[in-house]
Structures are given as structure tokens and as C-alpha cells.
Design a protein around this motif. Structure first.
Motif, PDB file in Angstrom:
ATOM      1  N   ARG A 103       0.837  -1.205   0.000  1.00 53.81           N
ATOM      2  CA  ARG A 103       0.000   0.000   0.000  1.00 53.81           C
ATOM      3  C   ARG A 103       0.870   1.252   0.000  1.00 53.81           C
ATOM      4  NH1 ARG A 103      -5.066   1.082   0.451  1.00 53.81           N
ATOM      5  NH2 ARG A 103      -5.562  -1.106   0.878  1.00 53.81           N
ATOM      6  N   ARG A 104       1.918   1.257   0.786  1.00 57.38           N
ATOM      7  CA  ARG A 104       2.824   2.423   0.797  1.00 57.38           C
ATOM      8  C   ARG A 104       3.513   2.576  -0.561  1.00 57.38           C
ATOM      9  NH1 ARG A 104       5.209   6.032  -0.101  1.00 57.38           N
ATOM     10  NH2 ARG A 104       6.711   7.297   1.074  1.00 57.38           N
ATOM     11  N   LEU A 105       3.905   1.490  -1.157  1.00 52.27           N
ATOM     12  CA  LEU A 105       4.597   1.556  -2.452  1.00 52.27           C
ATOM     13  C   LEU A 105       3.658   1.984  -3.575  1.00 52.27           C
ATOM     14  CD1 LEU A 105       6.821  -1.650  -2.384  1.00 52.27           C
ATOM     15  CD2 LEU A 105       7.591   0.722  -2.201  1.00 52.27           C
ATOM     16  N   SER A 106       2.371   1.696  -3.445  1.00 58.80           N
ATOM     17  CA  SER A 106       1.440   1.946  -4.539  1.00 58.80           C
ATOM     18  C   SER A 106       1.313   3.421  -4.883  1.00 58.80           C
ATOM     19  CB  SER A 106       0.060   1.374  -4.204  1.00 58.80           C
ATOM     20  OG  SER A 106      -0.528   2.055  -3.103  1.00 58.80           O
ATOM     21  N   ALA A 136      -4.111  -7.229  -3.427  1.00 59.37           N
ATOM     22  CA  ALA A 136      -4.254  -6.338  -2.272  1.00 59.37           C
ATOM     23  C   ALA A 136      -5.249  -5.220  -2.533  1.00 59.37           C
ATOM     24  CB  ALA A 136      -2.889  -5.743  -1.907  1.00 59.37           C
ATOM     25  N   GLY A 137      -5.898  -5.233  -3.706  1.00 58.38           N
ATOM     26  CA  GLY A 137      -6.871  -4.206  -4.043  1.00 58.38           C
ATOM     27  C   GLY A 137      -6.233  -2.865  -4.362  1.00 58.38           C
ATOM     28  N   VAL A 152       9.905  -5.541   1.813  1.00 54.92           N
ATOM     29  CA  VAL A 152       8.473  -5.340   1.621  1.00 54.92           C
ATOM     30  C   VAL A 152       7.746  -6.426   2.404  1.00 54.92           C
ATOM     31  CG1 VAL A 152       6.598  -5.174  -0.053  1.00 54.92           C
ATOM     32  CG2 VAL A 152       8.898  -4.379  -0.663  1.00 54.92           C
ATOM     33  N   THR A 153       6.942  -6.027   3.365  1.00 55.41           N
ATOM     34  CA  THR A 153       6.353  -6.995   4.291  1.00 55.41           C
ATOM     35  C   THR A 153       5.414  -7.976   3.612  1.00 55.41           C
ATOM     36  OG1 THR A 153       4.605  -5.392   4.806  1.00 55.41           O
ATOM     37  CG2 THR A 153       6.553  -5.427   6.246  1.00 55.41           C
ATOM     38  N   ASP A 154       4.698  -7.537   2.583  1.00 59.03           N
ATOM     39  CA  ASP A 154       3.765  -8.431   1.894  1.00 59.03           C
ATOM     40  C   ASP A 154       4.200  -8.635   0.430  1.00 59.03           C
ATOM     41  OD1 ASP A 154       3.302  -5.777   1.362  1.00 59.03           O
ATOM     42  OD2 ASP A 154       1.117  -5.899   1.409  1.00 59.03           O
ATOM     43  N   ALA A 155       5.502  -8.764   0.249  1.00 59.87           N
ATOM     44  CA  ALA A 155       6.063  -8.881  -1.103  1.00 59.87           C
ATOM     45  C   ALA A 155       5.665 -10.195  -1.766  1.00 59.87           C
ATOM     46  CB  ALA A 155       7.584  -8.792  -1.040  1.00 59.87           C
ATOM     47  N   PRO A 156       5.511 -10.180  -3.089  1.00 58.47           N
ATOM     48  CA  PRO A 156       5.241 -11.423  -3.815  1.00 58.47           C
ATOM     49  C   PRO A 156       6.475 -12.324  -3.850  1.00 58.47           C
ATOM     50  CG  PRO A 156       5.551  -9.604  -5.343  1.00 58.47           C
ATOM     51  CD  PRO A 156       5.514  -9.006  -3.971  1.00 58.47           C
ATOM     52  N   ALA A 157       6.223 -13.590  -4.050  1.00 59.47           N
ATOM     53  CA  ALA A 157       7.308 -14.574  -4.125  1.00 59.47           C
ATOM     54  C   ALA A 157       7.621 -14.898  -5.581  1.00 59.47           C
ATOM     55  CB  ALA A 157       6.909 -15.846  -3.378  1.00 59.47           C
ATOM     56  N   ARG A 158       8.769 -15.553  -5.779  1.00 62.28           N
ATOM     57  CA  ARG A 158       9.157 -15.999  -7.105  1.00 62.28           C
ATOM     58  C   ARG A 158       9.792 -17.378  -6.997  1.00 62.28           C
ATOM     59  NH1 ARG A 158      13.686 -13.643 -11.306  1.00 62.28           N
ATOM     60  NH2 ARG A 158      15.129 -14.547  -9.810  1.00 62.28           N
TER      61      ARG A 158
END
Length: 295
Positions: free
Chosen positions: A186-189, A213-214, A258-264
């Protein structure tokens, strides 16, 4: 019909010039022209239309090319298979990589492979994951290294997971976020982004995370190369999200967790059809399970 005649035809078809084809094949032009003329006489038709200004394939020439390529490939495969039978690995190896591969040290692996198998000629191509998978499926590449979102798996190829990673944010050293602690999506958006092109696997994993995350975001710059992407970030043109294991090799940027970062997930993939001895040796070198001596 001789293999050398087929090689000459392919060289002319690819260069559209008898002069350049002769230079490529390391023969005088008269010898190349004579051999092609002999082949045309045997086939009973012209393979090329020749004028003083240009050379182009005839319909018969177009029809001849696929079979000629297959024949030459089969002849080359016969040579390398015989060599493999007496313990010698030779021939060609084509490898594809994404720029941000981190689970395997590609230069180091190629160095070790070259030391063990000095008679193998290696072609290395850099591209996006989806492009590399397609090239492996079509036979243009034998082995490729990919990075995909966890929900996506390579299709139409053999694959093995070689690593898991999470994305981090990278910003210019003087960016306001550089002095903060971990942030969330959200902060990055609210920031402008530098990212890979839309619909590529590297881009999709970030797009999916923001969408789930909407959230929406503004991708102001699209770049096909991860190294150049980092250079734009370093100039303060935006924020980027890159694999954590890849970022340490970059300079001029600051990393933020990033606390809720996507994985790869990183994969090595290879052709589902029969492998060449060189491809088998390469996969064994990086410890892919189930790869024996023979394809």
C-alpha cells in the motif's frame, strides 16, 4: 545429394547473397555456385532466382529448406552421439537465461562446463521467461533458466525447481523511502514504478500482488533489461521490485524489505524430447535429479 551442398543452399538462403554465403562457408564463390548448380540439376529445378541486383528463393527452394535443415541437424546429431558413445561430449549447447536469475551462478557454471567439455560450443541467450519457455518448446533452446510466480508452472517442457525468493523494493539512495524501514505494498502503490514489460512473467508477479491487495500503481517506465531497469531507478525515475537474491549485485540503489512482497520460483527447464549429450551433461552438472548419462 551431399551435405555440403545443403550447407551452401542454407548459407545463400540466410544471406541472400552468393558472395556472403561463400565467405561464410570459407570457399570461393565459383565453387559454391558450381555445387548449388549441380544440386539444382539433380533436383530438376532452380532453388534460387538470381539477378544482378538480388537473390531470392524460388517456391522449390522454400520447400527444400526445412528438410535440408533437418538432414543437417540429423547428421550433426549422429556425430555427437558417436562421440558420446566413446565418452566424449561435443557439439552445440543453447542455453537461455532471464537477466535476474540468482539460484544458479550462470557464468561460473558455464566456466566449469567449458573446462570439462571444451569441445562443446555454447550459445547463451537472454530473454523473458515466457519467451524462453516457448523457445525450449520449439527446439530453439535446449535449456533455460526462468523466474515465475508460485501459481504459474512451465508448460510443455520438463522442469525442476532450483530456488525460491521474494521480491524487494529498490529505490535511489536519495529517495525518501531509502531512510525508512520495511514498507508494504500500500505504501509503495503511491510511487511511480520502473518495471518489466506488461504480460511478462517478471511483471505479472508484481501486478498480481498489487491486484490481490486491491491496489493499483503507476508504471511510468517499462524496461526489458533488469540491469538497465536498476540504472533508471538509481536516477530517481521510479521504484522497482526485484528478486532479493539478485539485488546485491546491483550498484547505485538502496534495498527496502516489503512486508507483503510477492514470491518468485526459479526453474531450469529443458526440451521434453530427446536431449543432446551436451544438454544432459549440463543438467547433470547443476545436479538436476533423474538426469542420467543417456537422454
Amino acid at each position: 545429394m551431399e551435405l555440403q551442398q545443403m550447407r551452401y543452399v542454407l548459407a545463400v538462403a540466410e544471406t541472400l547473397s552468393f558472395t556472403r554465403a561463400a565467405e561464410r562457408c570459407l570457399v570461393v564463390q565459383s565453387a559454391l555456385s558450381h555445387q548449388i548448380a549441380r544440386l539444382e540439376q539433380e533436383l530438376g529445378t532452380k532453388l534460387f532466382e538470381r539477378t544482378t541486383r538480388r537473390v531470392r528463393l524460388t517456391p522449390a527452394g522454400e520447400a527444400f529448406l526445412p528438410a535440408a535443415r533437418q538432414c543437417l541437424a540429423a547428421a550433426e546429431r549422429a556425430v555427437v552421439e558417436v562421440a558420446a558413445a566413446i565418452g566424449e561430449v561435443r557439439g552445440q549447447l543453447s542455453v537461455g537465461v532471464i537477466p535476474s536469475v540468482a539460484a544458479v551462478d550462470i557464468p561460473g557454471t558455464l566456466r566449469d562446463f567449458r573446462r570439462r567439455y571444451p569441445k562443446v560450443r555454447i550459445s547463451l541467450r537472454v530473454g523473458a521467461s515466457d519467451e524462453l519457455v516457448e523457445q525450449v518448446r520449439e527446439g530453439g533452446l535446449e535449456v533455460a533458466f526462468l523466474g515465475l510466480p508460485p501459481a504459474v508452472r512451465p508448460e510443455g517442457v520438463k522442469s525442476h525447481v532450483i530456488g525460491h525468493d521474494r521480491l524487494v523494493a529498490v529505490v535511489a539512495p536519495d529517495h525518501p523511502l531509502a531512510d525508512e524501514g520495511p514498507v508494504d505494498l500500500r505504501r509503495l502503490s503511491s510511487e511511480e514504478f520502473v518495471d518489466l514489460p506488461a504480460k511478462t512473467a517478471g511483471r505479472i508477479q508484481s501486478d498480481l500482488a498489487f491486484s490481490a491487495a486491491g491496489l493499483t500503481r503507476d508504471v511510468a517506465f517499462e524496461v526489458t533489461n533488469a540491469d538497465f531497469l536498476a540504472r533508471l531507478v538509481g536516477q530517481g525515475l521510479g521504484v522497482a521490485m526485484l528478486p532479493a537474491a539478485y539485488v546485491p549485485q546491483l550498484s547505485g540503489v538502496t534495498t527496502i524489505q516489503v512486508t507483503d512482497a510477492p514470491a518468485r520460483v526459479e526453474y531450469v527447464v529443458w526440451t521434453p524430447d530427446s536431449r543432446t549429450p551436451a544438454a544432459t551433461a549440463f543438467l547433470r552438472l547443476i545436479d538436476v535429479p533423474g538426469i542420467g548419462q543417456q537422454p
